[in-house]
Enzyme design. Structure first.
Site, PDB file in Angstrom:
ATOM      1  N   TRP A   1      37.835 -36.902 -58.746  1.00 27.75           N
ATOM      2  CA  TRP A   1      36.750 -36.266 -57.991  1.00 27.75           C
ATOM      3  C   TRP A   1      36.781 -34.755 -58.174  1.00 27.75           C
ATOM      4  CZ3 TRP A   1      33.313 -39.638 -57.455  1.00 27.75           C
ATOM      5  CH2 TRP A   1      33.641 -40.974 -57.159  1.00 27.75           C
TER       6      TRP A   1
ATOM      7  N   ASP B   1      36.696 -30.562 -50.388  1.00 27.30           N
ATOM      8  CA  ASP B   1      36.137 -31.913 -50.369  1.00 27.30           C
ATOM      9  C   ASP B   1      37.065 -32.743 -49.494  1.00 27.30           C
ATOM     10  OD1 ASP B   1      35.368 -34.519 -50.792  1.00 27.30           O
ATOM     11  OD2 ASP B   1      35.485 -34.447 -52.984  1.00 27.30           O
TER      12      ASP B   1
ATOM     13  N   LYS C   1      33.737 -43.183 -45.415  1.00 29.09           N
ATOM     14  CA  LYS C   1      35.133 -43.563 -45.204  1.00 29.09           C
ATOM     15  C   LYS C   1      35.450 -43.502 -43.708  1.00 29.09           C
ATOM     16  CE  LYS C   1      35.584 -41.913 -49.727  1.00 29.09           C
ATOM     17  NZ  LYS C   1      35.237 -43.084 -50.481  1.00 29.09           N
TER      18      LYS C   1
HETATM   19  N1  PMP Z   1      35.139 -37.000 -53.353  1.00 35.35           N
HETATM   20  C1  PMP Z   1      36.035 -37.914 -52.954  1.00 35.35           C
HETATM   21  C2  PMP Z   1      37.394 -37.454 -52.532  1.00 35.35           C
HETATM   22  C3  PMP Z   1      35.699 -39.261 -52.948  1.00 35.35           C
HETATM   23  O1  PMP Z   1      36.581 -40.180 -52.556  1.00 35.35           O
HETATM   24  C4  PMP Z   1      34.399 -39.647 -53.355  1.00 35.35           C
HETATM   25  C5  PMP Z   1      33.923 -41.081 -53.352  1.00 35.35           C
HETATM   26  N2  PMP Z   1      34.731 -42.044 -53.036  1.00 35.35           N
HETATM   27  C6  PMP Z   1      33.517 -38.673 -53.782  1.00 35.35           C
HETATM   28  C7  PMP Z   1      33.912 -37.360 -53.747  1.00 35.35           C
HETATM   29  C8  PMP Z   1      32.133 -39.014 -54.232  1.00 35.35           C
HETATM   30  O2  PMP Z   1      31.395 -39.360 -53.123  1.00 35.35           O
HETATM   31  P1  PMP Z   1      29.935 -39.939 -53.165  1.00 35.35           P
HETATM   32  O3  PMP Z   1      30.018 -41.310 -53.711  1.00 35.35           O
HETATM   33  O4  PMP Z   1      29.533 -39.881 -51.716  1.00 35.35           O
HETATM   34  O5  PMP Z   1      29.108 -39.032 -54.001  1.00 35.35           O
END
Ligand code: PMP
Length: 356
Positions: A99, A166, A190
């Site tokens: 991520w 994030d 989450k």
């Molecule tokens: N950052 C983290 C730490 C994640 O775990 C996730 C998705 N699991 C994301 C970003 C991406 O999130 P999204 O699917 O809401 O775009």
């Protein structure tokens, strides 16, 4: 059969949240209409948005001078909105996983991206500790919990530049010092609610400083001015988030969540360290995530992976398969996952060890 929900996201939600959403699906706030079919401009939904924002501020002790937003587009859109709104020329990123890497890729559209450190050399199984942040960057971006690789930065770092985090997969799992951050974002799916809502907490005075023209929907200041109602918000998702926020408050808030999350993590990592059949993928205890516990079969026992998954599945456990880039298993243990589900998993591991 009782289900034990270890999915990484969307993931387990409190019974309270599900019950309230189910009720409001048929009759929302006594309107005789579904929460899915009322105007977001109506007083009933405006009250939902206002209360959700107020509860985020209360639960996280958000200081004056910050705005709370419920946006859409997931955390992935924040990878882009953050540099669009905050980066003049140069930003620093701590690369702790997939991520973080994706966030860096988007930032490259707006200027120079400095990777201050990376744990890629060990498939992201640790959090780099010693790194220098150049003084001239517009911000440092961190990912507090690495959902895929099972590492977590469990304290709020002191850095000499603006800090962006994030917190998609660990927000509300512990008290945080919001004042140390200039911007925090998190996809809801989450610890908060269903997918479709994205929480942003931003310090107002960091905005409007890049000199860049920002398209309307990507401009935090537009969303602040319009109180998350510039366009139609994700009404049902925000309603569900509000229910989880109420549940959080009712259950002692983030300090109490942290205690339970520590108890769950201790129980599970304790068993992983003890059981001869399994090994956690993150060696250093201080880096181990309390939200996503990643583990594999111990050397010599790799062939048993499917058999253990089948055993756990037969006991009502879902979502234990590890992310494809790590393999093995991942037990996500978010706020709403009860201790008894972790106990069930630990019992299954003990039972499996006795068989083999
Ligand atoms: N950052 C983290 C730490 C994640 O775990 C996730 C998705 N699991 C994301 C970003 C991406 O999130 P999204 O699917 O809401 O775009």
């Amino acid at each position: 059969m009782k289900k034990h929900n270890f999915y990484a996201g969307p993931s387990v939600l409190p019974e309270y949240t599900k019950q309230k959403v189910a009720e409001a699906a048929l009759d929302f706030a006594g309107t005789g209409l579904s929460v899915m079919e009322v105007s977001h401009r109506g007083k009933e939904f405006v009250a939902v948005m206002d209360e959700a924002i107020a509860l985020v501020k209360e639960l996280l002790n958000v200081p004056e001078g910050y705005s709370v937003l419920f946006l859409q587009g997931g955390a992935s859109l924040q990878f882009l909105m953050v540099p669009y709104n905050l980066m003049k020329a140069k930003a620093a990123y701590l690369n702790t996983g997939a991520w973080a890497s994706k966030a860096m890729k988007e930032a490259q559209f707006f200027g120079e991206v400095v990777e201050v450190a990376s744990s890629k050399d060990k498939n992201f199984n640790y959090i780099p500790k010693s790194y220098e942040v150049p003084a001239d960057v517009d911000y440092l971006h961190i990912t507090t919990n690495n959902t895929i690789f099972g590492t977590e930065l469990k304290s709020d770092p002191d850095v000499p530049v603006r800090l962006v985090a994030d917190m998609s997969s660990d927000i509300f799992s512990r008290p945080i010092d919001v004042a140390k951050y200039d911007l925090i974002y998190a996809g809801a799916q989450k610890n908060l609610g269903p997918s479709g809502a994205t929480l942003v907490i931003v310090k107002d005075d960091v905005l409007g400083k890049t000199g860049r023209q920002i398209p309307t929907m990507l401009d935090y200041q537009i969303h602040i001015k319009n109180e998350s109602m510039f366009n139609t918000p994700s009404t049902v998702a925000v309603f569900a988030c509000l229910q989880t926020l109420k549940w959080l408050k009712e259950n002692g808030g983030v300090a109490e969540m942290e205690k339970v999350n520590i108890a769950k993590a201790d129980l599970l990592y304790g068993e992983l360290d003890r059981n001869k059949l399994f090994v956690p993928t993150v060696p250093a205890a201080e880096d181990r995530s309390r939200m996503n516990v990643t583990f594999v079969m111990a050397p010599g026992y790799e062939a048993l992976e499917k058999e253990f998954l089948d055993l756990a599945t037969a006991k009502g456990m879902v979502g234990l398969k590890g992310h494809r880039s790590v393999g093995g298993f991942r037990a996500s243990t978010y706020n709403a996952l009860p201790l008894e589900s972790v106990q069930a998993l630990v019992d299954a591991m003990k039972e499996f060890e006795a068989i083999h």
